[in-house]
Structures are given as structure tokens and as C-alpha cells.
Design a protein around this motif. Structure first.
Motif, mmCIF file in Angstrom:
data_model
loop_
_atom_site.group_PDB
_atom_site.id
_atom_site.type_symbol
_atom_site.label_atom_id
_atom_site.label_comp_id
_atom_site.label_asym_id
_atom_site.label_seq_id
_atom_site.Cartn_x
_atom_site.Cartn_y
_atom_site.Cartn_z
ATOM 1 N N MET A 1 0.821 -1.278 0.110
ATOM 2 C CA MET A 1 -0.261 0.089 0.122
ATOM 3 C C MET A 1 0.953 1.220 0.032
ATOM 4 O O MET A 1 1.587 1.444 0.648
ATOM 5 N N ALA A 2 0.742 2.091 -0.815
ATOM 6 C CA ALA A 2 1.377 3.455 -0.928
ATOM 7 C C ALA A 2 1.345 4.266 0.272
ATOM 8 O O ALA A 2 0.391 4.179 1.052
ATOM 9 N N GLU A 3 2.356 5.016 0.716
ATOM 10 C CA GLU A 3 2.386 5.822 1.824
ATOM 11 C C GLU A 3 1.282 6.940 1.636
ATOM 12 O O GLU A 3 1.355 7.599 0.673
ATOM 13 N N GLN A 4 0.671 7.385 2.820
ATOM 14 C CA GLN A 4 -0.433 8.283 2.757
ATOM 15 C C GLN A 4 0.240 9.586 2.234
ATOM 16 O O GLN A 4 1.074 10.027 2.670
ATOM 17 N N TRP A 5 -0.618 10.147 1.094
ATOM 18 C CA TRP A 5 -0.175 11.531 0.657
ATOM 19 C C TRP A 5 1.260 11.527 -0.250
ATOM 20 O O TRP A 5 1.526 12.674 -0.663
ATOM 21 N N GLN A 6 1.912 10.536 -0.440
ATOM 22 C CA GLN A 6 2.810 10.371 -1.315
ATOM 23 C C GLN A 6 2.386 10.773 -2.713
ATOM 24 O O GLN A 6 3.436 11.521 -3.402
ATOM 25 N N ARG A 135 5.012 15.584 6.572
ATOM 26 C CA ARG A 135 4.822 15.436 7.853
ATOM 27 C C ARG A 135 5.092 13.997 8.598
ATOM 28 O O ARG A 135 4.855 13.010 7.973
ATOM 29 N N GLY A 136 6.176 14.199 9.311
ATOM 30 C CA GLY A 136 6.819 13.011 9.880
ATOM 31 C C GLY A 136 7.997 12.195 9.003
ATOM 32 O O GLY A 136 8.430 11.242 9.705
ATOM 33 N N LYS A 137 8.185 12.752 7.785
ATOM 34 C CA LYS A 137 9.130 12.149 6.786
ATOM 35 C C LYS A 137 10.239 12.758 6.652
ATOM 36 O O LYS A 137 11.299 12.498 5.956
ATOM 37 N N GLY A 138 10.441 14.253 7.422
ATOM 38 C CA GLY A 138 11.777 15.059 6.916
ATOM 39 C C GLY A 138 11.474 16.100 5.874
ATOM 40 O O GLY A 138 10.442 16.082 5.311
ATOM 41 N N ALA A 139 12.462 16.926 5.965
ATOM 42 C CA ALA A 139 12.435 17.978 4.611
ATOM 43 C C ALA A 139 13.834 17.810 4.116
ATOM 44 O O ALA A 139 14.655 17.488 4.399
ATOM 45 N N PHE A 140 13.664 17.950 2.504
ATOM 46 C CA PHE A 140 14.814 17.903 1.864
ATOM 47 C C PHE A 140 15.031 18.933 0.823
ATOM 48 O O PHE A 140 13.845 19.548 0.172
ATOM 49 N N CYS A 141 16.214 19.193 -0.002
ATOM 50 C CA CYS A 141 16.265 20.111 -0.924
ATOM 51 C C CYS A 141 17.261 19.480 -1.850
ATOM 52 O O CYS A 141 18.542 19.124 -1.748
ATOM 53 N N ASN A 142 16.553 19.261 -3.290
ATOM 54 C CA ASN A 142 17.367 18.478 -4.277
ATOM 55 C C ASN A 142 17.788 17.132 -3.661
ATOM 56 O O ASN A 142 18.701 16.661 -4.121
ATOM 57 N N GLY A 143 17.165 16.453 -2.782
ATOM 58 C CA GLY A 143 17.421 14.996 -2.440
ATOM 59 C C GLY A 143 17.947 14.993 -1.008
ATOM 60 O O GLY A 143 18.321 14.012 -0.414
ATOM 61 N N LYS A 144 18.713 16.370 -0.616
ATOM 62 C CA LYS A 144 19.438 16.251 0.650
ATOM 63 C C LYS A 144 18.586 16.688 1.728
ATOM 64 O O LYS A 144 18.061 17.611 1.672
ATOM 65 N N GLN A 145 18.702 15.909 2.884
ATOM 66 C CA GLN A 145 17.962 16.067 4.013
ATOM 67 C C GLN A 145 18.361 17.441 4.429
ATOM 68 O O GLN A 145 19.565 17.860 4.810
#
Length: 287
Positions: A1-6, A135-145
Motif C-alpha cells: 500500500m502506498a504511503e499516505q499523501w505520497q 509530515r513526519g518524513k523530513g524535509a529535503f532540498c534536491n534530495g539532501k535532507q
């Protein structure tokens, strides 16, 4: 099952990239400028074109979702945030930058459910930087956390702020009074990108320790606010209470200690809320 809101995040990234291409192409042509609330509150045909592009794309994929868009509200649509899945869109955050080709221009897309931001996408078009958060999965810029700065000393901090479009004498006096107090703490420096979304991403990236502003709108901050918290930062009202994104007041910081010291310097005022009845008067303003 796909993660919610992905699926929402994936679509927001894809449509932000398309919108960014429109913005970059528009910079090569004549930009007709109109105004909204004042002669310095600018809007262009590109703002309207990009918002229409985003909303149309989202409607085709998520027909049951609601929207709050900067240009839609300016045209008279209500700015009502409900518990329903809602996309909050700023087609060009940094319109004045766009008009003057100042290089910080962003497409900002926030997605809220139950009035809580679940997805944030900020695409800094001219830098080609794609900021994303879930939400709950982090923030990233061009793939870098992303992680906020670990600085705990306000005297060794950079603070971002903006003057906004309010030129009422009383408001301007309070803005400058607050700025004077922040500078004299002292801090290392004060900066401003001319875009609330990018300023919030700078906090999330650890480039500045804090950002505050009175006069922003929910579409300016919805996506970037999630970027800050997912990178480990804090959000609050400029007087220290809980953040209300409809209040048009925000303080973001790398930690609560830095935030509370800035709160003590701000001479606050209360602009008209975003969810108040709209009072916009647009007219053509020659460039």
C-alpha cells in the motif's frame, strides 16, 4: 500500500517544476504589472497563469480536493480553510523579485488535511532548488535532507525579515522599531530574500537562525512552515503564542531559545486576517 499523501507530494513536485518553467520563460518577455491592495502589492499575468496551471492540473488528478490560491482570493474567492484536503498555492512568491528579476522567486504549494500541513513544496525557480517536506518524513532540498542550525547564541545568529507591502505610518514605525531592537541585540546580521517561502526554507536549511514577519499570507507560509518543523525548527506567533497561519504573523526559528529572544524585541501589530472578508481593489499599474 502506498504511503499516505505520497501521491500528493509527487504531483505537487511535478506541477511545481512545470510552473517554474513558465516563470523562467516569462522572465524573457515583457511583464505587465498590476496592483492589488496598494501600489507596491504587485501581481503579473504570470502569477495568474501559473495559478491556473496548478489548479487545473490538481483538479484533474484530485477532483474532490479544495483550493486556496493567492490570485483566486484576490479575485474574490473566499479564503476559508476547512478540514477537507486543501491545496494552498502561491504561484509566484516574490512577485516583486520577479518583476525586477531579483533571483529569489518561488512556487509554493502546501497541502493540508484537518487544517494540518501534510505536504509542502517550495520550488526556487531561478536557483533550481526543489524543497519538499512531508509530515513526519523530513524535509529535503534536491534530495539532501535539511537540518536547522544548531546555534544557540542569538548574538551569533542571522535573522531574516521583510518589510511587506503595508506602508501605513504606524505599521512602518513598528516594523522599524522591531528591526532596530533585533539588530541591537546584537545579531550577526539581518537578511531578507523577498520571499517568505524562501526565507522559511533558509531557516530549514540552517542558513539563518530565524525569520519573522507581520503581513504575510497563508499561501506565503503554508509549505515553508512544514519545511521548518520537519528540519527540526519551531514555529510560533510573533508574540510567542501558537502559530495561526490565518493571522498573517509568523516567527520561525532553529530552536525555542532563539525564538523567545526575538519575541522580546518585536513590536507587534495585527493586520486583517486572511479569513476575513476580502477587500481587494485591483487596478492596472504601469511598469
Amino acid at each position: 500500500m502506498a504511503e499516505q499523501w505520497q501521491d500528493v507530494l509527487d504531483h505537487a513536485v511535478a506541477v511545481a517544476q512545470k510552473a517554474g518553467k513558465v516563470v523562467r520563460e516569462a522572465l524573457q518577455s515583457d511583464r505587465k504589472v498590476s496592483t492589488k491592495s496598494s501600489s507596491i502589492d504587485l501581481v503579473t499575468q504570470t502569477d495568474q497563469k501559473v495559478e491556473q496551471l496548478i489548479i487545473q492540473s490538481v483538479k484533474e488528478t484530485f477532483p474532490a480536493h479544495r483550493f486556496i490560491g493567492e490570485e483566486s482570493v484576490a479575485a474574490g474567492e473566499p479564503c476559508d480553510l476547512t478540514d477537507e484536503p486543501t491545496w494552498i498555492i502561491d504561484p509566484i512568491d516574490g512577485t516583486t523579485n520577479f518583476v525586477h528579476t531579483f533571483p529569489f522567486v518561488a512556487v509554493s504549494i502546501g497541502f493540508l488535511v484537518n487544517k494540518q500541513v501534510e505536504v509542502g513544496v517550495v520550488y526556487s525557480c531561478l536557483e533550481d532548488k526543489m524543497f519538499v517536506a512531508r509530515r513526519g518524513k523530513g524535509a529535503f532540498c534536491n534530495g539532501k535532507q535539511l537540518r536547522v542550525s544548531d546555534q544557540k547564541d542569538i548574538h551569533c545568529s542571522i535573522v531574516a525579515t521583510e518589510f511587506g507591502s503595508n506602508r501605513d505610518g504606524g505599521a512602518v514605525e513598528k516594523i522599524f522599531s522591531s528591526l532596530r531592537k533585533v539588530v541591537c541585540l546584537p545579531v550577526h546580521g539581518v537578511r531578507g530574500a523577498g520571499s517568505a517561502a524562501i526565507n522559511l526554507c533558509l531557516v530549514a536549511s540552517g542558513c539563518v537562525e530565524a525569520y519573522y514577519e507581520i503581513g504575510v499570507h497563508v499561501w506565503d507560509v503554508a509549505a515553508g512552515a512544514l519545511m521548518v518543523t520537519e528540519a527540526g525548527g519551531v514555529l510560533m506567533d510573533v508574540e510567542g503564542g501558537a502559530l495561526d497561519m490565518m493571522s498573517r504573523r509568523i516567527l520561525a526559528a532553529n530552536n525555542r531559545h532563539i525564538a523567545e529572544q526575538i519575541v522580546g524585541q518585536i513590536q507587534a501589530f495585527t493586520p486583517q486576517r486572511d479569513d476575513a472578508p476580502p477587500q481587494q481593489h485591483r487596478r492596472f499599474y504601469p511598469k
